[in-house]
Scaffold this motif. Structure first.
Motif, mmCIF file in Angstrom:
data_model
loop_
_atom_site.group_PDB
_atom_site.id
_atom_site.type_symbol
_atom_site.label_atom_id
_atom_site.label_comp_id
_atom_site.label_asym_id
_atom_site.label_seq_id
_atom_site.Cartn_x
_atom_site.Cartn_y
_atom_site.Cartn_z
ATOM 1 N N ALA A 1 30.385 41.235 65.231
ATOM 2 C CA ALA A 1 29.202 40.611 64.620
ATOM 3 C C ALA A 1 29.525 39.198 64.134
ATOM 4 N N LEU A 2 30.659 39.034 63.482
ATOM 5 C CA LEU A 2 31.051 37.717 62.973
ATOM 6 C C LEU A 2 31.273 36.723 64.108
ATOM 7 N N LEU A 3 31.927 37.163 65.161
ATOM 8 C CA LEU A 3 32.154 36.279 66.306
ATOM 9 C C LEU A 3 30.833 35.894 66.961
ATOM 10 N N THR A 4 29.914 36.845 67.033
ATOM 11 C CA THR A 4 28.579 36.571 67.580
ATOM 12 C C THR A 4 27.863 35.502 66.767
ATOM 13 N N CYS A 5 28.140 35.477 65.470
ATOM 14 C CA CYS A 5 27.470 34.535 64.568
ATOM 15 C C CYS A 5 28.257 33.244 64.369
ATOM 16 N N GLY A 6 29.271 33.016 65.178
ATOM 17 C CA GLY A 6 29.962 31.739 65.142
ATOM 18 C C GLY A 6 31.249 31.671 64.350
ATOM 19 N N ALA A 7 31.810 32.815 63.973
ATOM 20 C CA ALA A 7 33.087 32.780 63.249
ATOM 21 C C ALA A 7 34.148 32.144 64.140
ATOM 22 N N GLN A 8 34.915 31.239 63.570
ATOM 23 C CA GLN A 8 35.954 30.537 64.319
ATOM 24 C C GLN A 8 37.265 31.317 64.242
ATOM 25 N N VAL A 9 37.769 31.682 65.387
ATOM 26 C CA VAL A 9 38.919 32.568 65.467
ATOM 27 C C VAL A 9 40.234 31.897 65.065
ATOM 28 N N ASN A 10 40.323 30.582 65.158
ATOM 29 C CA ASN A 10 41.590 29.887 64.886
ATOM 30 C C ASN A 10 41.714 29.312 63.476
ATOM 31 N N ALA B 1 35.732 35.478 56.173
ATOM 32 C CA ALA B 1 35.132 36.801 56.346
ATOM 33 C C ALA B 1 35.722 37.499 57.573
ATOM 34 N N LEU B 2 36.022 36.725 58.619
ATOM 35 C CA LEU B 2 36.636 37.306 59.816
ATOM 36 C C LEU B 2 37.993 37.913 59.485
ATOM 37 N N MET B 3 38.789 37.207 58.711
ATOM 38 C CA MET B 3 40.102 37.729 58.320
ATOM 39 C C MET B 3 39.959 38.999 57.491
ATOM 40 N N LEU B 4 38.959 39.030 56.623
ATOM 41 C CA LEU B 4 38.714 40.210 55.795
ATOM 42 C C LEU B 4 38.328 41.401 56.664
ATOM 43 N N ALA B 5 37.418 41.190 57.608
ATOM 44 C CA ALA B 5 36.995 42.272 58.507
ATOM 45 C C ALA B 5 38.180 42.758 59.348
ATOM 46 N N VAL B 6 38.985 41.825 59.836
ATOM 47 C CA VAL B 6 40.155 42.175 60.641
ATOM 48 C C VAL B 6 41.134 43.005 59.813
ATOM 49 N N LEU C 1 22.061 38.296 57.693
ATOM 50 C CA LEU C 1 22.840 37.798 56.550
ATOM 51 C C LEU C 1 23.925 36.821 57.010
ATOM 52 N N LEU C 2 24.615 37.190 58.073
ATOM 53 C CA LEU C 2 25.697 36.336 58.574
ATOM 54 C C LEU C 2 25.169 35.009 59.087
ATOM 55 N N ARG C 3 24.025 35.037 59.746
ATOM 56 C CA ARG C 3 23.449 33.795 60.283
ATOM 57 C C ARG C 3 22.902 32.894 59.169
ATOM 58 N N THR C 4 22.545 33.486 58.048
ATOM 59 C CA THR C 4 21.990 32.720 56.936
ATOM 60 C C THR C 4 23.075 31.949 56.190
ATOM 61 N N GLY C 5 24.258 32.555 56.085
ATOM 62 C CA GLY C 5 25.346 31.922 55.338
ATOM 63 C C GLY C 5 26.313 31.188 56.250
ATOM 64 N N ASP C 6 27.404 30.756 55.679
ATOM 65 C CA ASP C 6 28.464 30.067 56.419
ATOM 66 C C ASP C 6 29.550 31.088 56.736
ATOM 67 N N VAL C 7 29.570 31.577 57.974
ATOM 68 C CA VAL C 7 30.545 32.611 58.337
ATOM 69 C C VAL C 7 31.978 32.090 58.337
ATOM 70 N N ASN C 8 32.151 30.792 58.248
ATOM 71 C CA ASN C 8 33.493 30.209 58.236
ATOM 72 C C ASN C 8 33.924 29.727 56.850
#
Length: 107
Positions: free
Chosen positions: A52-61, A37-42, A20-27
């Motif tokens: 999982a989000l970081l593995t799929c390319g979520a940008q940390v900054n 989504a990363l902020m929500l999970a955090v 699911l994460l790879r299909t959509g735009d994780v950023n």
């Protein structure tokens, strides 16, 4: 975005979430506050989903509308393990400031 709150209990569940994460735009940013989504999970203390989000390319900054990053959210909510996890990401910038802290005068 809501995938960031999904629970997974098996490898099969994890593979479904990753797909699911790879299909959509994780950023992608939410329209109301610009959170990712990363902020929500955090914010919800979901270290497994953060990985999982970081593995799929979520940008940390990435910063939301207030200038907050996922690292700032982790610190604010006291999620020490997630803070460590985010700081271990190459390129994680701990020097970014949000819009609120820019208005403080430090003595």
């Amino acid at each position: 975005m809501l995938t960031a709150l999904a629970a997974f209990h098996s490898d099969s569940d994890l593979q479904t979430v990753l797909q699911l994460l790879r299909t959509g735009d994780v950023n992608a940013k939410a329209s109301q506050a610009g959170q990712t989504a990363l902020m929500l999970a955090v914010s919800h203390g979901r270290g497994d989903m953060v990985r999982a989000l970081l593995t799929c390319g979520a940008q940390v900054n990435l910063q939301d509308d207030d200038g907050s990053t996922a690292l700032m959210c982790a610190c604010e909510h006291g999620h020490v393990d997630i803070v460590r996890q985010l700081l271990s990401v190459p390129g994680c910038d701990a020097t970014l400031t949000d819009n609120v802290s820019k208005n403080y005068i430090y003595l």
